[in-house]
Design a protein around this motif. Structure first.
Motif, short mmCIF file in Angstrom:
data_model
loop_
_atom_site.label_atom_id
_atom_site.label_comp_id
_atom_site.label_asym_id
_atom_site.label_seq_id
_atom_site.Cartn_x
_atom_site.Cartn_y
_atom_site.Cartn_z
N UNK A 218 9.47 -23.77 -5.31
CA UNK A 218 8.64 -22.61 -5.01
C UNK A 218 8.51 -22.52 -3.49
N UNK A 219 8.88 -21.40 -2.94
CA UNK A 219 8.87 -21.22 -1.49
C UNK A 219 8.01 -20.01 -1.13
N UNK A 276 3.54 -25.56 8.40
CA UNK A 276 3.20 -26.76 7.64
C UNK A 276 2.20 -26.44 6.53
N UNK A 277 1.22 -25.59 6.82
CA UNK A 277 0.22 -25.23 5.81
C UNK A 277 0.87 -24.44 4.67
N UNK A 283 4.03 -26.62 -2.13
CA UNK A 283 4.18 -27.87 -2.87
C UNK A 283 3.04 -28.08 -3.87
N UNK A 284 1.81 -27.74 -3.45
CA UNK A 284 0.64 -27.91 -4.32
C UNK A 284 0.77 -27.06 -5.58
N UNK A 285 1.17 -25.79 -5.41
CA UNK A 285 1.31 -24.92 -6.57
C UNK A 285 2.47 -25.37 -7.46
N UNK A 289 2.22 -26.11 -11.45
CA UNK A 289 3.05 -25.40 -12.43
C UNK A 289 3.88 -26.36 -13.27
N UNK A 290 4.45 -27.39 -12.61
CA UNK A 290 5.25 -28.38 -13.35
C UNK A 290 4.38 -29.15 -14.33
N UNK A 291 3.15 -29.47 -13.94
CA UNK A 291 2.22 -30.17 -14.84
C UNK A 291 1.89 -29.31 -16.05
#
Length: 332
Positions: A218-219, A276-277, A283-285, A289-291
């Protein structure tokens, strides 16, 4: 030496004697053709390099809007890109505001001829040149409105027709980029104000393009970080919450919408590295989503609350009731 029948150079040979053989002149003729081919290849390579640099400049100007949204950042970048391409001329960029042209890049332009040429611009003007063709003024136009002008300036070099053609196209692309930046600025200004409204929630899809829901990685584009940063500066801090949304066929021929909230992320006012933010939020999202996808694959729906449940169709209701009936003495 000729190319397509046009003479573009000559070889001058000083003969010290007059009894040269025919073979000698044949060698000279062959040599001139070889030299001609070498020069043509050099010119073509040079033109190809110029064309590649031109299309790179066009592409880079178009892509600025992907990461920058303020004219104070965008215009210097456009100026540097065009200035790098038009190395024989100085480049000035003016913005048209309150019925006059204001220089925004670089810091100074003291030549009165430039300002007199600017006054000759109108919506239908493609470009304006001074008498010796060393100064060219190209209007930045979008949607029948003059946004500003790009000026190519030199005391030595004239603007050739190919330079003019390049600058016309670069100016058009700059106009589209500046117009989009103005539109984005209004949208982002509205978004920032909505973040500060305690009665509203701003829901963003920050990828910028449509992708399959399970595409990885996810970008995000930097717009989300930009809004969060500006809102934090204005209101002291801002709260962001990653939300995973999935659609699954679980109990009917219509999908269930599963929404999972992640942990709250707070951003306080201060200097933030936007890139960076943005990567951190992406990465957080992605992890959330993978979880969610893993939990669904394991039929783990603990923690979900039903907010709305559509009534089943009549035949589905009968089917559900029949499943609950256990026939007596059936041996089942």
């Amino acid at each position: 030496m000729t190319s397509n029948g046009d003479i573009f150079g000559l070889i001058k040979i000083k003969l010290e004697k007059q009894n040269y053989t025919r073979t000698f002149f044949e060698i000279i003729n062959i040599s001139s053709k070889l030299i001609s081919s070498a020069i043509i290849n050099y010119i073509l390579n040079e033109q190809m390099e110029i064309s590649l640099n031109f299309y790179k400049a066009m592409k880079d100007i178009a892509k600025i809007i992907e990461s920058q949204y303020e004219l104070s950042y965008i215009i210097p970048l456009i100026g540097e890109m065009i200035d790098r391409f038009m190395s024989s001329h100085l480049i000035y960029i003016f913005i048209y505001k309150d019925d006059k042209y204001k220089l925004v890049w670089p810091n100074a332009c003291k030549d009165k001829n430039v300002y007199s040429l600017l006054e000759k611009l109108n919506i239908k003007t493609e470009y304006v040149m001074n008498e010796n063709s060393k100064i060219g003024v190209f209007p930045i136009v979008n949607e029948e409105q003059i946004l500003g002008a790009i000026v190519a300036y030199s005391n030595i070099e004239k603007l050739l027709q190919k330079d003019i053609d390049y600058l016309v196209q670069l100016t058009r692309q700059s106009g589209m980029t500046i117009h989009r930046a103005n539109v984005y600025a209004e949208v982002l200004k509205y978004a920032i104000e909505e973040v500060g409204n305690p009665k509203s929630i701003l829901y963003l899809f920050p990828q910028g393009i449509i992708k399959p829901p399970n595409a990885r990685p996810i970008e995000f584009r930097t717009g989300l970080a930009y809004i969060a940063e500006k809102a934090a500066r204005k209101f002291g801090k801002v709260a962001l919450m990653p939300i995973a949304v999935n659609y699954m066929f679980l109990r009917d021929n219509r999908p269930e919408v599963l929404v999972e909230m992640g942990e709250l992320i707070e951003l306080e006012a201060g200097k933030t590295d936007r890139k960076e933010f943005t990567e951190y939020l992406s990465t957080t999202l992605e992890k959330l989503c993978d979880k969610q996808i893993y939990d669904i694959s394991q039929a783990n729906f603990r923690g979900y609350d039903t907010l709305f449940q559509q009534r089943l169709k009549w035949y589905r209701r009968i089917e559900q009731r029949l499943k609950k009936i256990t026939p007596k003495n059936s041996g089942v």
